[in-house]
Design a protein around this motif. Sequence first.
Motif, mmCIF file in Angstrom:
data_model
loop_
_atom_site.group_PDB
_atom_site.id
_atom_site.type_symbol
_atom_site.label_atom_id
_atom_site.label_comp_id
_atom_site.label_asym_id
_atom_site.label_seq_id
_atom_site.Cartn_x
_atom_site.Cartn_y
_atom_site.Cartn_z
ATOM 1 N N LYS A 102 7.742 -15.108 11.955
ATOM 2 C CA LYS A 102 6.619 -14.411 12.574
ATOM 3 C C LYS A 102 6.726 -12.927 12.236
ATOM 4 C CE LYS A 102 8.164 -16.403 16.222
ATOM 5 N NZ LYS A 102 8.514 -16.863 17.587
ATOM 6 N N LEU A 103 5.653 -12.375 11.695
ATOM 7 C CA LEU A 103 5.700 -10.973 11.304
ATOM 8 C C LEU A 103 4.359 -10.298 11.542
ATOM 9 C CD1 LEU A 103 5.495 -10.761 7.430
ATOM 10 C CD2 LEU A 103 5.682 -12.952 8.572
ATOM 11 N N TRP A 104 4.414 -9.031 11.809
ATOM 12 C CA TRP A 104 3.196 -8.238 11.926
ATOM 13 C C TRP A 104 3.526 -6.795 11.573
ATOM 14 C CZ3 TRP A 104 2.436 -4.115 15.341
ATOM 15 C CH2 TRP A 104 3.396 -3.981 16.359
ATOM 16 N N GLY A 105 2.510 -6.069 11.204
ATOM 17 C CA GLY A 105 2.729 -4.687 10.838
ATOM 18 C C GLY A 105 1.479 -3.857 10.994
ATOM 19 N N PHE A 106 1.681 -2.552 11.066
ATOM 20 C CA PHE A 106 0.578 -1.592 11.148
ATOM 21 C C PHE A 106 0.912 -0.427 10.238
ATOM 22 C CE2 PHE A 106 -1.350 2.263 12.843
ATOM 23 C CZ PHE A 106 -2.692 1.878 12.923
ATOM 24 N N GLN A 107 -0.083 0.051 9.513
ATOM 25 C CA GLN A 107 0.110 1.226 8.683
ATOM 26 C C GLN A 107 -1.155 2.065 8.676
ATOM 27 O OE1 GLN A 107 -0.604 0.069 4.101
ATOM 28 N NE2 GLN A 107 1.151 -0.988 5.002
ATOM 29 N N GLY A 108 -0.956 3.343 8.461
ATOM 30 C CA GLY A 108 -2.096 4.251 8.437
ATOM 31 C C GLY A 108 -1.879 5.398 7.470
ATOM 32 N N SER A 110 4.029 3.732 8.886
ATOM 33 C CA SER A 110 3.975 2.275 8.972
ATOM 34 C C SER A 110 4.992 1.776 9.983
ATOM 35 C CB SER A 110 4.246 1.630 7.605
ATOM 36 O OG SER A 110 5.606 1.768 7.237
ATOM 37 N N TYR A 111 4.704 0.606 10.533
ATOM 38 C CA TYR A 111 5.637 -0.105 11.409
ATOM 39 C C TYR A 111 5.569 -1.576 11.035
ATOM 40 C CZ TYR A 111 7.817 -2.165 15.529
ATOM 41 O OH TYR A 111 8.639 -2.882 16.366
ATOM 42 N N ARG A 112 6.739 -2.221 10.891
ATOM 43 C CA ARG A 112 6.763 -3.646 10.537
ATOM 44 C C ARG A 112 7.785 -4.362 11.391
ATOM 45 N NH1 ARG A 112 4.436 -7.144 7.440
ATOM 46 N NH2 ARG A 112 3.006 -5.434 6.958
ATOM 47 N N ASP A 113 7.343 -5.495 11.962
ATOM 48 C CA ASP A 113 8.182 -6.307 12.838
ATOM 49 C C ASP A 113 8.326 -7.693 12.230
ATOM 50 O OD1 ASP A 113 8.521 -8.354 15.156
ATOM 51 O OD2 ASP A 113 9.003 -6.443 16.102
ATOM 52 N N VAL A 114 9.575 -8.135 12.046
ATOM 53 C CA VAL A 114 9.870 -9.446 11.476
ATOM 54 C C VAL A 114 10.755 -10.208 12.455
ATOM 55 C CG1 VAL A 114 10.918 -10.717 9.563
ATOM 56 C CG2 VAL A 114 9.740 -8.550 9.126
ATOM 57 N N ASP A 115 10.385 -11.446 12.751
ATOM 58 C CA ASP A 115 11.180 -12.322 13.618
ATOM 59 C C ASP A 115 11.353 -13.643 12.877
ATOM 60 O OD1 ASP A 115 12.397 -13.805 15.567
ATOM 61 O OD2 ASP A 115 10.930 -13.398 17.128
ATOM 62 N N TYR A 116 12.513 -13.809 12.268
ATOM 63 C CA TYR A 116 12.744 -14.920 11.342
ATOM 64 C C TYR A 116 13.787 -15.875 11.903
ATOM 65 C CZ TYR A 116 14.008 -17.382 7.053
ATOM 66 O OH TYR A 116 14.263 -18.351 6.116
ATOM 67 N N PHE A 117 13.506 -17.175 11.797
ATOM 68 C CA PHE A 117 14.473 -18.196 12.209
ATOM 69 C C PHE A 117 14.519 -19.290 11.162
ATOM 70 C CE2 PHE A 117 15.575 -22.240 14.233
ATOM 71 C CZ PHE A 117 16.809 -21.917 14.773
ATOM 72 N N ASN A 164 0.825 -1.218 0.000
ATOM 73 C CA ASN A 164 0.000 0.000 0.000
ATOM 74 C C ASN A 164 0.855 1.263 0.000
ATOM 75 O OD1 ASN A 164 -2.425 -1.485 0.066
ATOM 76 N ND2 ASN A 164 -2.337 -1.636 2.296
ATOM 77 N N GLY A 165 1.964 1.208 -0.724
ATOM 78 C CA GLY A 165 2.841 2.365 -0.826
ATOM 79 C C GLY A 165 3.820 2.530 0.307
ATOM 80 N N ALA A 166 3.758 1.681 1.353
ATOM 81 C CA ALA A 166 4.668 1.771 2.485
ATOM 82 C C ALA A 166 5.893 0.907 2.225
ATOM 83 C CB ALA A 166 3.979 1.330 3.770
ATOM 84 N N TYR A 167 7.070 1.482 2.370
ATOM 85 C CA TYR A 167 8.329 0.814 2.061
ATOM 86 C C TYR A 167 8.591 -0.345 3.020
ATOM 87 C CZ TYR A 167 13.415 0.231 1.667
ATOM 88 O OH TYR A 167 14.670 -0.282 1.520
ATOM 89 N N ILE A 168 9.039 -1.496 2.452
ATOM 90 C CA ILE A 168 9.367 -2.691 3.230
ATOM 91 C C ILE A 168 10.871 -2.918 3.117
ATOM 92 C CG2 ILE A 168 8.933 -5.150 3.544
ATOM 93 C CD1 ILE A 168 6.478 -3.456 4.020
ATOM 94 N N PRO A 169 11.664 -2.680 4.171
ATOM 95 C CA PRO A 169 13.124 -2.799 4.049
ATOM 96 C C PRO A 169 13.618 -4.233 4.039
ATOM 97 C CG PRO A 169 12.541 -2.204 6.287
ATOM 98 C CD PRO A 169 11.265 -2.181 5.496
ATOM 99 N N SER A 216 13.794 -7.619 12.754
ATOM 100 C CA SER A 216 13.776 -6.260 12.222
ATOM 101 C C SER A 216 12.564 -5.531 12.761
ATOM 102 C CB SER A 216 13.734 -6.290 10.682
ATOM 103 O OG SER A 216 13.409 -5.016 10.143
ATOM 104 N N GLN A 217 12.783 -4.284 13.186
ATOM 105 C CA GLN A 217 11.698 -3.392 13.573
ATOM 106 C C GLN A 217 11.890 -2.099 12.790
ATOM 107 O OE1 GLN A 217 14.031 -4.131 16.438
ATOM 108 N NE2 GLN A 217 13.243 -6.217 16.174
ATOM 109 N N ALA A 218 10.993 -1.868 11.839
ATOM 110 C CA ALA A 218 11.173 -0.742 10.920
ATOM 111 C C ALA A 218 9.956 0.163 10.940
ATOM 112 C CB ALA A 218 11.421 -1.256 9.498
#
Length: 892
Positions: free
Chosen positions: A311-317, A333-340, A132-137, A384-386
């Motif tokens: 495990k990932l979750w995000g919020f954008q407005g 936007s805020y995006r949290d990624v926890d990858y193993f 939705n136009g929000a950058y994902i690093p 990652s917390q972006a």
Amino acid sequence: MTVSSSARLRSSSLSLAICSVLMAAPAWAQQSAPTAETSAAASAREATDLDSVIVTVERREQSLQKYAGTAQALSQDDLRGLGINNELRQMQVAVPGLSIANQEGATEVFIRGVGSSNNTELGDPGAAPHVNGAYIPRPRGLGGMFYDLERVEINKGPQGTLRGRNALAGTLNIVTKRPELGGVFGGYVQGEIGNREQRGYETALNFPLGDYAALRFAGYHIEKEAGFENVGLWRHIQPAGIQDDNAGRLSFLYEPDDKLSVFAMLDVGRERGTGYPGANLFRAAQEGYDADDIELRDIIYRGVQGKVDNKLWGFQGTVRYDFGPVNLEYNGSYRDVDYFQINSASDGNTWPGRDLRERPPGQPATWGGIDYDNFGTNYLQARSQAQTHEVRLSSADDARFRWTTGGFYFHEKQQVGFIALADKGAFYSGTEFTMPDVDGKSWAVFGDGTFDVNERFRVKGGLRYTDERKSRDGIGGNWTIGLGGEGGVFQTRLGTEGFMPTLLDRPSFDVAGLSSNADMARFLLQGILRAGARDTMQQQLQGIVDGSRPNGTCIDRPDIGGNSVDCPANGQHSFLVLGVPSPQHGSSAFDFLDWRIGFEYDLTPRNLLYATVSTGHKAGGFNDSFDVNVIPETYKPEKLTALEIGSKNSFDFLGRTATFNVSGFYYDYADQVFQDLSVIAFNPDGEATGFALVNRNVGKSELYGLEAESRLRFGGGFTLDLNALYLQTKIKRGVVADVRSQDFGNGGITSQIDLAGNELPLSSRFTLNARLQQAIDFARGTFDWQVLAAYRSSFFLTQYNDRDVTFLRDTAGTVDRVESSAIAGFPDEQPGFTQINAGAGFTTLDGAWRFEVWGSNLTNKDVSQKALVGSGVNVRFLNDARSYGMRVRWNF
């Protein structure tokens, strides 16, 4: 002699494959012209259908056919109809010029051959992903966003002015469905089954909150078996590629009038499975077999079971307000990624006549059998917390001068743990890079505008200033364990059944003060969260820590050298060598300008001529530390300057509206990053004895091409899309280390190779796509079908282009031998191929039910989409194996 820790470094594959294809909604979603209508009315309606395909390339919604540039928009119905369901990388079959691979859970997007394969915490994508136009690093888990979509936009060419950081090659924007206003209650439930035991569902519910607000919930689940097969003796190991994914999304929209709009979205996802598949062709190639001679999906798995848990979750407005002559918009936007991930370990592919028996204990590696009891593999933990924030001011859409200006801020915190284990190692047991503190920041200001000189001629331009900074603190380097015995050196076992590394849960990351063997042994043991059932390291080192055995406790077992080495009489080792990772401190700071200029000219209301010159940058960075007293070497941002001239045209064909679009383009790719060689150790005589790979701006490339696409409508509900590309690419400068020749037994010494004149990876000379669709109306509903055939001519998978490999004898550069790439184990040409996808469906007259069958890669063609090469490594990342199934959808 120092062994390079290059297990940490990734080859930076640069690839260019150019094409553009513009598709509107699928034929089954469009109404056929009733015979009672006049030809003029039918043409007008069909033209409206074409203009209804919307993109947001220039941060405004506009018709794809009116956009002066190259882009493609695929609707959710397009994706479903072509069997592109839950695999983001499958999109490349429908989008020429797009290449997508998945390495260690990181989605690598290349557009027109430009992108990045650096998946470390210091790497950045070269084609910027957005939701939705929000950058994902960190593009991990993007496949889990592939449900309840409005469309997916692929914007080709640098988007530096409006999209900014890392839009060097373009952008991929996933646009989700928004809640419907006006008191609408409804949704859908969809179930599907397929081959490879595929089972899944998708659902959405639109819940009104009065006439001006609404909520939308969407959910998704997919289970799917791997397209790879374990052909080894350890059949209890499941092959890589098994999927078990879940995702959910809650959206809110509030629009009380035509001035205010408030949108918010919360999404969560969980990806589980057996890791991401690759096929190591190295040993098969050395035996004289090319990729076409063997079954690339038949793998001999050994040791540890592959696993992925993301495990990932995000919020954008987004908040917009129309003040009349000026619009104000905020996006956050805020995006949290926890990858193993635990890598699936293998002994490569099988080939005709290969001995699959288990190697008896004590037999050398040259014996024909396979050492299944080898648990050497990689463990990766990446968090990652972006957050992103953007404020934009823009003019009204009907103004003569339409402009946009604003500011952008990005901040990402990362924590990354990585360890590569060498089971049964002597003097080398693994490489660890654990970074508890990685920080990246970027801010930018920008302005862009289009001015109507007159009713037919428009000029445009834009400018963006970007400032970026990166820093990192942690540890990185080798676990060195040398344990002497009578008659040789004992090995250390590390990683057997039940092993788990500590990674980010280490109690300390301070290695600066470690000097004694007891200190280093304690630090190494702190890297183990749970020892494996048959590991020996803890037993061997514990006595050093508590002082009871200063030279360690000698363990005499056949699997660690006990057949040929004996323990000294005192139960300790005859000598002890320990080494731990080094401190890693690095930072970089860069700023740059992006710009674009261009014009648009309406030859007629249905014929557009345009030209643009634009730039884009990919973030710079710094390399690993090899000496605590030396500041790590930095590399500056890559830069791409693109010229594109094109025309978009609508015309009448057999009484129906058709389109023909053509464009020519030229790219100047400067400050290109390749991996080069750096000396990291010297002997007392000052001679180089240790080498490692670093990223440097040593490359320059160019590409140019001509592409054309056309959509033609025929009678009987037929629609035909044709897309063609001719492409030339060339590396103009790039003398780099040839990682294929790196010799870890000789300090990591590596020959150099001049890439000038080579083609860029993944760049086919010819590409042709043809998509035929038909929709047929019946009394009870509409039946539709479509077939997509995508042809690509041959291309190289790496920048080495099948060139010979030079192996050096010593640091003076004395040539020991020169081998062809095939004999050395590194063939890297993918022959030309055609991939076919197809689908068919029936929609009831009231639209309540839809029944579909679909198939992708129907001929089950094995295509190498990317290669990762290095010393003893030629890993191919393949397209998805043949997939087919059926689904039922209920709309309510």
